[in-house]
Design a protein around this motif. Structure first.
Motif, PDB file in Angstrom:
ATOM      1  N   ALA A  39     -22.573  44.067 -55.375  1.00  0.00           N
ATOM      2  CA  ALA A  39     -22.645  43.281 -54.143  1.00  0.00           C
ATOM      3  C   ALA A  39     -24.078  42.899 -53.789  1.00  0.00           C
ATOM      4  N   GLU A  40     -24.994  43.869 -53.859  1.00  0.00           N
ATOM      5  CA  GLU A  40     -26.357  43.627 -53.376  1.00  0.00           C
ATOM      6  C   GLU A  40     -27.269  43.012 -54.436  1.00  0.00           C
ATOM      7  N   ALA A  41     -27.155  43.472 -55.670  1.00  0.00           N
ATOM      8  CA  ALA A  41     -28.063  42.979 -56.710  1.00  0.00           C
ATOM      9  C   ALA A  41     -27.545  41.712 -57.384  1.00  0.00           C
ATOM     10  N   LEU A  42     -26.223  41.590 -57.489  1.00  0.00           N
ATOM     11  CA  LEU A  42     -25.648  40.455 -58.214  1.00  0.00           C
ATOM     12  C   LEU A  42     -24.901  39.471 -57.320  1.00  0.00           C
ATOM     13  N   GLY A  43     -24.748  39.819 -56.052  1.00  0.00           N
ATOM     14  CA  GLY A  43     -24.097  38.900 -55.123  1.00  0.00           C
ATOM     15  C   GLY A  43     -22.604  38.736 -55.325  1.00  0.00           C
ATOM     16  N   VAL A  44     -21.953  39.725 -55.922  1.00  0.00           N
ATOM     17  CA  VAL A  44     -20.502  39.659 -56.107  1.00  0.00           C
ATOM     18  C   VAL A  44     -19.823  39.875 -54.749  1.00  0.00           C
ATOM     19  N   PRO A  45     -18.867  39.030 -54.358  1.00  0.00           N
ATOM     20  CA  PRO A  45     -18.190  39.184 -53.061  1.00  0.00           C
ATOM     21  C   PRO A  45     -17.536  40.553 -52.920  1.00  0.00           C
ATOM     22  N   TRP A  46     -17.465  41.048 -51.678  1.00  0.00           N
ATOM     23  CA  TRP A  46     -16.979  42.405 -51.456  1.00  0.00           C
ATOM     24  C   TRP A  46     -15.505  42.574 -51.810  1.00  0.00           C
ATOM     25  N   ASP A  47     -14.755  41.464 -51.916  1.00  0.00           N
ATOM     26  CA  ASP A  47     -13.349  41.568 -52.289  1.00  0.00           C
ATOM     27  C   ASP A  47     -13.149  41.615 -53.807  1.00  0.00           C
ATOM     28  N   GLN A  48     -14.239  41.512 -54.574  1.00  0.00           N
ATOM     29  CA  GLN A  48     -14.132  41.532 -56.036  1.00  0.00           C
ATOM     30  C   GLN A  48     -14.778  42.754 -56.682  1.00  0.00           C
ATOM     31  N   VAL A  49     -15.609  43.469 -55.940  1.00  0.00           N
ATOM     32  CA  VAL A  49     -16.375  44.558 -56.563  1.00  0.00           C
ATOM     33  C   VAL A  49     -15.508  45.752 -56.949  1.00  0.00           C
ATOM     34  N   HIS A  50     -14.423  45.993 -56.213  1.00  0.00           N
ATOM     35  CA  HIS A  50     -13.586  47.164 -56.502  1.00  0.00           C
ATOM     36  C   HIS A  50     -12.981  47.081 -57.901  1.00  0.00           C
ATOM     37  N   GLU A  51     -12.398  45.945 -58.213  1.00  0.00           N
ATOM     38  CA  GLU A  51     -11.758  45.781 -59.526  1.00  0.00           C
ATOM     39  C   GLU A  51     -12.771  45.912 -60.657  1.00  0.00           C
ATOM     40  N   GLU A  52     -13.970  45.354 -60.461  1.00  0.00           N
ATOM     41  CA  GLU A  52     -15.003  45.464 -61.490  1.00  0.00           C
ATOM     42  C   GLU A  52     -15.466  46.910 -61.652  1.00  0.00           C
ATOM     43  N   PRO A  79     -20.181  48.883 -50.115  1.00  0.00           N
ATOM     44  CA  PRO A  79     -20.054  47.645 -49.325  1.00  0.00           C
ATOM     45  C   PRO A  79     -18.936  47.668 -48.288  1.00  0.00           C
ATOM     46  N   HIS A  80     -17.950  48.545 -48.492  1.00  0.00           N
ATOM     47  CA  HIS A  80     -16.820  48.622 -47.565  1.00  0.00           C
ATOM     48  C   HIS A  80     -17.011  49.719 -46.519  1.00  0.00           C
ATOM     49  N   VAL A 136     -16.678  51.015 -39.117  1.00  0.00           N
ATOM     50  CA  VAL A 136     -17.264  52.037 -39.983  1.00  0.00           C
ATOM     51  C   VAL A 136     -16.896  51.783 -41.439  1.00  0.00           C
ATOM     52  N   GLU A 137     -15.622  51.464 -41.658  1.00  0.00           N
ATOM     53  CA  GLU A 137     -15.127  51.349 -43.038  1.00  0.00           C
ATOM     54  C   GLU A 137     -13.921  50.424 -43.066  1.00  0.00           C
ATOM     55  N   VAL A 138     -13.784  49.681 -44.156  1.00  0.00           N
ATOM     56  CA  VAL A 138     -12.613  48.834 -44.372  1.00  0.00           C
ATOM     57  C   VAL A 138     -12.005  49.226 -45.713  1.00  0.00           C
ATOM     58  N   SER A 139     -10.722  49.498 -45.731  1.00  0.00           N
ATOM     59  CA  SER A 139     -10.061  49.884 -46.975  1.00  0.00           C
ATOM     60  C   SER A 139     -10.226  48.790 -48.022  1.00  0.00           C
ATOM     61  N   ASP A 140     -10.530  49.212 -49.251  1.00  0.00           N
ATOM     62  CA  ASP A 140     -10.734  48.228 -50.319  1.00  0.00           C
ATOM     63  C   ASP A 140      -9.522  48.125 -51.240  1.00  0.00           C
ATOM     64  N   HIS A 141      -8.351  48.586 -50.766  1.00  0.00           N
ATOM     65  CA  HIS A 141      -7.171  48.624 -51.636  1.00  0.00           C
ATOM     66  C   HIS A 141      -6.587  47.248 -51.920  1.00  0.00           C
ATOM     67  N   ASP A 142      -6.943  46.248 -51.091  1.00  0.00           N
ATOM     68  CA  ASP A 142      -6.320  44.929 -51.226  1.00  0.00           C
ATOM     69  C   ASP A 142      -7.372  43.831 -51.045  1.00  0.00           C
ATOM     70  N   PRO A 143      -7.683  43.078 -52.103  1.00  0.00           N
ATOM     71  CA  PRO A 143      -8.672  41.998 -51.986  1.00  0.00           C
ATOM     72  C   PRO A 143      -8.304  40.964 -50.922  1.00  0.00           C
ATOM     73  N   ASP A 144      -7.008  40.682 -50.780  1.00  0.00           N
ATOM     74  CA  ASP A 144      -6.581  39.711 -49.764  1.00  0.00           C
ATOM     75  C   ASP A 144      -6.928  40.205 -48.363  1.00  0.00           C
ATOM     76  N   LEU A 145      -6.768  41.499 -48.135  1.00  0.00           N
ATOM     77  CA  LEU A 145      -7.132  42.078 -46.840  1.00  0.00           C
ATOM     78  C   LEU A 145      -8.626  41.916 -46.582  1.00  0.00           C
ATOM     79  N   GLY A 187     -15.516  38.370 -39.767  1.00  0.00           N
ATOM     80  CA  GLY A 187     -16.790  39.068 -39.642  1.00  0.00           C
ATOM     81  C   GLY A 187     -16.660  40.564 -39.483  1.00  0.00           C
ATOM     82  N   LEU A 188     -15.512  41.126 -39.864  1.00  0.00           N
ATOM     83  CA  LEU A 188     -15.286  42.559 -39.674  1.00  0.00           C
ATOM     84  C   LEU A 188     -15.837  43.368 -40.847  1.00  0.00           C
ATOM     85  N   TYR A 189     -17.160  43.379 -40.942  1.00  0.00           N
ATOM     86  CA  TYR A 189     -17.851  44.155 -41.964  1.00  0.00           C
ATOM     87  C   TYR A 189     -18.375  45.451 -41.347  1.00  0.00           C
TER      88      TYR A 189
END
Length: 225
Positions: free
Chosen positions: A85-98, A125-126, A157-166, A174-176
Motif C-alpha cells: 500500500a505505502e511503497a507500491l501504491g496498491v489499493p487497500w482492497d487489493q493488498v490482502h489477496e496479494e 492499511p486496514h 480503528v480497523e476495517v475488516s479486510d475479508h471482502d474487497p467489495d466492502l 472515507g472510512l479509513y
C-alpha cells in the motif's frame, strides 16, 4: 519449517479464536473452504506436532508454539499489505489477496528490511495490529460502528479486510483508520445508518457497519455548537 497448509490452519485457528472464542471443525471448514474430513485429518496432525490441543466438545486451541507460528505468519501478511500500500501504491482492497500469496515465503531478512523501511509500523492499511518479532500483539478496544447510537462520535480503528467489495464501499465514504465520524441517525429494524465524515453525509448499510470497528470519542465544545 512448516508447510503452507499447516501455517494456513494455524492462522485460521488464531483468527477464529479471536472472533468466536471456540474453534470447531465446522468453523475451520467454513473459513478455509475445505471438507470437514480434511480438517479432522489436519487437526490430528497439528495435535501430534504439539501445535494445538483438541478436546471433544471443547474445540481446538493453539499451544504456545502454535500461536507463535500463527503470529509470525500474520506479521508477514500485514507487513506485506502495508508495504504494497505505502511503497507500491496498491489499493487497500487489493493488498490482502496479494499478501496471501507471499506470507509463507517472506524471509526473515526481507521481513526486517520491510519493517525498517516502513518505520517499524504497528498497524496494517486496514488498522489491524502487526505482531512484533517476539509475538507480542496489541489489540485496541473497539466496537462495531453498528453498535453506536445517534449523536455519538467515534474514530475508525480497523476495517475488516475479508471482502474487497466492502473495502471499496466504505473507502468511498472515507472510512479509513484514524478517520473521525459522527452517527446522525439510524433507521429502525436494522436499517441504514446516516453518518457524517469530514463534513460530508453518507448512508451506510447496517451489515457493512458490523465490519467497521471504532472507538467512541467525546465531542469538543466547538463541535457541540
Amino acid at each position: 519449517m512448516y508447510t503452507e497448509s499447516i501455517e494456513d490452519y494455524l492462522k485460521a485457528i488464531y483468527e477464529i479464536q479471536k472472533e468466536q472464542g471456540k474453534v470447531s471443525t465446522n468453523s475451520l471448514s467454513d473459513k478455509l473452504n475445505v471438507a470437514p474430513a480434511s480438517v479432522t485429518s489436519m487437526i490430528k496432525k497439528l495435535s501430534e506436532k504439539k501445535l494445538i490441543t483438541h478436546k471433544r466438545y471443547q474445540g481446538v486451541k493453539l499451544t504456545k508454539a502454535g500461536q507463535m507460528i500463527s503470529l509470525e505468519v500474520i506479521r508477514h501478511h500485514r507487513l506485506i499489505e502495508l508495504y504494497l500500500a505505502e511503497a507500491l501504491g496498491v489499493p487497500w482492497d487489493q493488498v490482502h489477496e496479494e499478501a496471501e500469496k507471499w506470507e509463507h515465503v517472506l524471509s526473515e531478512d526481507l521481513e526486517d528490511r520491510m519493517d525498517a523501511v516502513l518505520g517499524h509500523p504497528t498497524r496494517d492499511p486496514h488498522g489491524s495490529p502487526i505482531p512484533s518479532r517476539d509475538g507480542t500483539i496489541t489489540e485496541l478496544d473497539s466496537v462495531p460502528l453498528a453498535d453506536l447510537r445517534p449523536g455519538q462520535s467515534a474514530v475508525v480503528v480497523e476495517v475488516s479486510d475479508h471482502d474487497p467489495d466492502l473495502l471499496r464501499y466504505v473507502g468511498k465514504m472515507g472510512l479509513y483508520p484514524k478517520t473521525k465520524l459522527k452517527v446522525l441517525s439510524i433507521e429502525p429494524f436494522n436499517g441504514p445508518i446516516k453518518i457524517e465524515v469530514e463534513d460530508s453525509e453518507h448512508v451506510l448499510g447496517s451489515g457493512a457497519a458490523q465490519y467497521v470497528f471504532v472507538t467512541e470519542v467525546e465531542l469538543s465544545q466547538s463541535e457541540m455548537t
